[in-house]
Scaffold this motif. Structure first.
Motif, PDB file in Angstrom:
ATOM      1  N   VAL A 117      13.243 -10.249   3.066  1.00 21.17           N
ATOM      2  CA  VAL A 117      13.061 -11.687   3.248  1.00 21.17           C
ATOM      3  C   VAL A 117      11.591 -12.072   3.398  1.00 21.17           C
ATOM      4  O   VAL A 117      11.070 -12.884   2.637  1.00 21.17           O
ATOM      5  N   GLU A 118      10.940 -11.445   4.369  1.00 19.74           N
ATOM      6  CA  GLU A 118       9.592 -11.889   4.717  1.00 19.74           C
ATOM      7  C   GLU A 118       8.610 -11.730   3.568  1.00 19.74           C
ATOM      8  O   GLU A 118       7.979 -12.696   3.139  1.00 19.74           O
ATOM      9  N   VAL A 119       8.480 -10.492   3.081  1.00 19.37           N
ATOM     10  CA  VAL A 119       7.476 -10.238   2.049  1.00 19.37           C
ATOM     11  C   VAL A 119       7.772 -10.994   0.749  1.00 19.37           C
ATOM     12  O   VAL A 119       6.880 -11.659   0.216  1.00 19.37           O
ATOM     13  N   PRO A 120       9.015 -10.960   0.222  1.00 19.08           N
ATOM     14  CA  PRO A 120       9.235 -11.701  -1.023  1.00 19.08           C
ATOM     15  C   PRO A 120       8.923 -13.192  -0.887  1.00 19.08           C
ATOM     16  O   PRO A 120       8.358 -13.788  -1.789  1.00 19.08           O
ATOM     17  N   LEU A 121       9.262 -13.781   0.266  1.00 22.46           N
ATOM     18  CA  LEU A 121       9.040 -15.220   0.410  1.00 22.46           C
ATOM     19  C   LEU A 121       7.580 -15.546   0.710  1.00 22.46           C
ATOM     20  O   LEU A 121       7.111 -16.635   0.399  1.00 22.46           O
ATOM     21  N   ALA A 122       6.854 -14.598   1.312  1.00 21.24           N
ATOM     22  CA  ALA A 122       5.440 -14.837   1.599  1.00 21.24           C
ATOM     23  C   ALA A 122       4.573 -14.398   0.427  1.00 21.24           C
ATOM     24  O   ALA A 122       3.352 -14.538   0.463  1.00 21.24           O
ATOM     25  N   MET A 123       5.211 -13.858  -0.626  1.00 21.30           N
ATOM     26  CA  MET A 123       4.462 -13.255  -1.724  1.00 21.30           C
ATOM     27  C   MET A 123       3.419 -14.174  -2.357  1.00 21.30           C
ATOM     28  O   MET A 123       2.306 -13.713  -2.652  1.00 21.30           O
ATOM     29  N   PRO A 124       3.710 -15.459  -2.573  1.00 13.35           N
ATOM     30  CA  PRO A 124       2.665 -16.300  -3.173  1.00 13.35           C
ATOM     31  C   PRO A 124       1.375 -16.257  -2.356  1.00 13.35           C
ATOM     32  O   PRO A 124       0.289 -16.081  -2.925  1.00 13.35           O
ATOM     33  N   GLY A 125       1.494 -16.374  -1.048  1.00 17.37           N
ATOM     34  CA  GLY A 125       0.312 -16.334  -0.194  1.00 17.37           C
ATOM     35  C   GLY A 125      -0.368 -14.980  -0.231  1.00 17.37           C
ATOM     36  O   GLY A 125      -1.600 -14.881  -0.299  1.00 17.37           O
ATOM     37  N   ILE A 126       0.430 -13.927  -0.219  1.00  9.71           N
ATOM     38  CA  ILE A 126      -0.127 -12.575  -0.252  1.00  9.71           C
ATOM     39  C   ILE A 126      -0.873 -12.360  -1.566  1.00  9.71           C
ATOM     40  O   ILE A 126      -1.983 -11.829  -1.594  1.00  9.71           O
ATOM     41  N   LEU A 127      -0.266 -12.813  -2.670  1.00 12.36           N
ATOM     42  CA  LEU A 127      -0.904 -12.630  -3.983  1.00 12.36           C
ATOM     43  C   LEU A 127      -2.203 -13.404  -4.075  1.00 12.36           C
ATOM     44  O   LEU A 127      -3.203 -12.893  -4.595  1.00 12.36           O
ATOM     45  N   ILE A 128      -2.203 -14.630  -3.569  1.00 12.50           N
ATOM     46  CA  ILE A 128      -3.425 -15.439  -3.634  1.00 12.50           C
ATOM     47  C   ILE A 128      -4.520 -14.774  -2.816  1.00 12.50           C
ATOM     48  O   ILE A 128      -5.670 -14.666  -3.269  1.00 12.50           O
ATOM     49  N   GLY A 129      -4.170 -14.291  -1.628  1.00 16.93           N
ATOM     50  CA  GLY A 129      -5.146 -13.598  -0.792  1.00 16.93           C
ATOM     51  C   GLY A 129      -5.691 -12.367  -1.492  1.00 16.93           C
ATOM     52  O   GLY A 129      -6.898 -12.115  -1.497  1.00 16.93           O
ATOM     53  N   THR A 130      -4.796 -11.613  -2.110  1.00 13.49           N
ATOM     54  CA  THR A 130      -5.194 -10.396  -2.818  1.00 13.49           C
ATOM     55  C   THR A 130      -6.153 -10.718  -3.959  1.00 13.49           C
ATOM     56  O   THR A 130      -7.206 -10.098  -4.111  1.00 13.49           O
ATOM     57  N   LEU A 131      -5.771 -11.718  -4.726  1.00 15.62           N
ATOM     58  CA  LEU A 131      -6.571 -12.117  -5.880  1.00 15.62           C
ATOM     59  C   LEU A 131      -7.958 -12.577  -5.436  1.00 15.62           C
ATOM     60  O   LEU A 131      -8.983 -12.166  -5.979  1.00 15.62           O
ATOM     61  N   LEU A 132      -7.955 -13.436  -4.431  1.00 16.64           N
ATOM     62  CA  LEU A 132      -9.199 -14.013  -3.932  1.00 16.64           C
ATOM     63  C   LEU A 132     -10.134 -12.911  -3.441  1.00 16.64           C
ATOM     64  O   LEU A 132     -11.308 -12.859  -3.818  1.00 16.64           O
TER      65      LEU A 132
END
Lengths: 362, 306
Positions: free
Chosen positions: B220-235
């Motif tokens: 639940v947590e990681v899949p739903l927070a994924m957009p934020g995690i991906l943006i942070g990673t990319l940035l």
């Protein structure tokens, strides 16, 4: 019917349970037995503490005082994932990143059930809640409100709980669909034989589905009883008014046991004697709009009032009149056949018999 | 000049009588409102890029932009004798390590900010933002002063009778530590935003349906927070791959990263065309990665539109 097979034992027992958040008392000390296999509805206005009560039963809140036991075993500190209970949330709390099938299979996956068995069970449950099999791979966010209800229900059933909790899941559904889903839920309760504890602010919803109803008001469990008992014998003015539109007249004791004087309307009233008001000095008389009659020439009743019609509403098969009696507005409901064909402003005499009214304490 | 032309336009539209000559095309109000930004982007972002691109095709060690066309710079970068790929590998290595470490460090903090700290979250956030108010170079020199021989740490320990502090300065580990420190906010805040978008109900529901802490995290947590995690990673990846100050200041030039190579080409060796060609290659590499990542990223969901 599975419900009758089961011994009439409590599955959940609350003894002296109380819940406070800081200084705020959400649930005042209460005792409650939830019987094995029953459909119990807790009903109350928002802020009455019903959701907190349910969250304590589900293990999402710990009681501040008192004990909750499941089949005699104290479960105060048992976390929700360990309880044989499952909740259908008001928001439904479906997983938006999962398909209908994945949502339903979630509890099975958590238990390590193999994929094939999971799918078989999910499809079976989709049949139970009347979802077409083609929905299995559908994105759950693309489902309609009613379909989502069914997914949430199937997911809870997949957990195979002994007790199912419902936190107003039908509150965001339109009236017609709500009526359908209420009846389906009642059918499902009978078919599964599980214990249902349902929470709603709509007594109408509670009446349709429940074996027993508990009425809550500002953290207190005011009355628990069958729908019939709640309807016919409300313990106080709050419960009676919660039951729908009623006429409530404040009265003071006059001379005898059955003789009372109106406070907010003029007149002397006869009340059927009852335990609740045996030694009370003041009380309320509750008369349902459908028990008020319009008295013709020479007709009589135990009690009578004079008033002026000032409004008329068509309620489908019935017609409701607002009648002004002094400062007070009384509601009278008549069938279409009895319609008055009277213009607003016309004087009428209203009456009711003592046995049709309910006396409640102040 | 800009303000003049804007006021001209304003008076134009206000005073122009109906039937006056019109532009052959009409801009929507949104497009008109975006014009200043578009102008800024064209001047401040697109123009330098184009200049770099043009320079990369100029003859080596010349300033003959657009006067001669040459692929010699690219040929040199790809020649077998050139060791610029080493710098590139260092940069990618540092960037990857930074992102991984940041993800590991930032997740628990983001989780705390979202679910645990409650009313202290604001204060904790401010503490993490605070270092950004001081220039990066100044902060890195602060680190140097702290760790340098006879510096704050070493000197204090010696004064107290110990044999002295660890000599960590000018190592690749120190560079990595500096990068993790510098880019923490850029991972932390997108991640916090991502976690904040996970409805509390869903976590409650998952628990209620029998999920343990680890299962909730994974399902639940990681899949739903994924957009934020991906943006942070990319940035952080994009920032870290272009980082130069950490390697120069904390690494003491013991490691040359790709941005440092570009800087050297432009300054020390005065070979703008070569530096430009290198910049173009790096830009293409990062740009391609970013576009690939953005394709997988659902910005609509991140912004709550769906």
């Amino acid at each position: 019917m599975p419900t009758t097979d089961k011994p009439n034992l409590p599955i959940l027992q609350l003894v002296g349970v109380r819940k406070t958040f800081g200084d705020f008392v959400a649930v005042e000390t209460l005792d409650l037995d939830v019987m094995e296999g029953e459909f119990l509805t807790i009903v109350g206005p928002s802020g009455s503490g019903k959701t907190t009560l349910l969250r304590m039963l589900a293990g999402m809140e710990a009681p501040s005082a008192g004990d909750i036991s499941l089949r005699g075993v104290r479960i105060n500190e048992m976390p929700p994932e360990k309880r044989p209970t499952c909740m259908v949330f008001q928001s439904l709390a479906l997983f938006p990143h999962k398909s209908v099938g994945e949502n339903i299979e979630f509890p099975l996956k958590m238990r390590g059930v193999p994929a094939k068995a999971r799918k078989a069970r999910a499809l079976e449950l989709m049949g139970v809640v009347r979802l077409p099999e083609s929905y299995y791979a559908k994105n759950v966010m693309k489902c309609s409100g009613g379909e989502r209800q069914r997914v949430a229900l199937a997911r809870a059933l997949a957990y195979d709980p002994d007790v199912l909790f419902f936190d107003e899941p039908l509150s965001a559904i339109d009236y017609k669909l709500k009526k359908v889903l209420e009846k389906e839920l009642k059918d499902l309760h009978r078919e599964t034989g599980k214990t249902f504890v349902y929470i709603t602010h709509s007594l109408e919803e509670a009446m349709v589905m429940s074996d027993r109803i508990g009425v809550m008001r500002s953290g207190r469990l005011v009355q628990v009883g069958t729908p019939e008992e709640i309807y016919a014998k409300p313990v106080d003015r709050f419960v009676s008014e919660f039951m729908g539109e009623v006429n409530v007249i404040a009265v003071e004791r006059a001379a005898g046991v059955e003789d009372w004087t109106g406070v907010d309307v003029p007149g002397r009233f006869t009340l059927a004697p009852c335990q609740e008001i045996a030694d009370a000095a003041t009380a309320y008389v509750v008369v349902r709009p459908e028990y008020l009659r319009v008295l013709g020439e020479g007709a009589g009743a135990d009690n009578a009032l004079e008033g002026v019609i000032y409004n008329e509403y068509a309620l489908g098969s019935r017609i409701q009149y607002q009648v002004r009696v002094g400062e007070k507005v009384m509601l009278v409901e008549l069938s279409r056949a009895q319609a008055l064909h009277a213009a607003p402003g016309q004087r009428v005499r209203l009456g009711w018999d003592a046995r049709d009214a309910i006396a409640v304490r102040n | 000049m800009v303000s003049l032309s804007v006021s001209d336009r304003a008076t134009d539209t206000a005073t122009k009588p109906a039937g006056a000559p019109r532009l052959p095309f009409r801009l929507s109000p949104g497009a008109r409102a975006a014009l200043p930004l578009l102008g800024l982007l064209a001047v401040g972002f697109l123009a330098p890029l184009l200049a770099i691109l043009a320079f990369s095709f100029a003859p080596p060690r010349s300033f003959a932009v657009l006067r001669a066309f040459s692929l010699a710079n690219y040929a040199e970068l790809f020649s077998l004798s050139n060791t610029v790929w080493l710098s590139f590998l260092w940069s990618i290595g540092f960037a990857l390590a930074t992102v991984v470490l940041l993800a590991l460090i930032a997740y628990p903090i983001a989780f705390g900010l979202t679910f645990v700290f409650g009313r202290w979250s604001g204060l904790v956030s401010v503490l993490f933002v605070f270092p950004l108010f001081v220039s990066e170079n100044v902060r890195l020199y602060g680190w140097v002063l702290f760790f340098i021989k006879n510096g704050v740490l070493d000197g204090s320990l010696k004064a107290l009778g110990f044999s002295g502090g660890p000599q960590v300065l000018y190592t690749s580990g120190m560079i990595l530590a500096g990068m993790v420190y510098t880019y923490l906010p850029f991972m932390l805040f997108p991640m916090t935003l991502g976690l904040a978008m996970v409805p509390r109900d869903l976590i409650d529901a998952a628990r209620d349906l029998g999920a343990g802490r680890w299962q909730i995290w994974r399902e639940v947590e990681v899949p739903l927070a994924m957009p934020g995690i991906l943006i942070g990673t990319l940035l952080t990846f994009v920032l870290a791959i272009g980082a130069v100050a950490e390697a120069k200041i904390l690494g003491g030039q013991s490691v040359i990263v790709i941005s440092h190579d570009i800087e050297i080409a432009f300054t020390y060796s005065q070979n703008w065309p070569l530096g430009s060609a290198l910049a173009v290659l790096v830009t293409l590499f990062i740009g391609t990665l970013t576009l690939l990542a953005l394709q997988r990223l659902d910005l609509d969901r991140l912004l709550g539109r769906r």
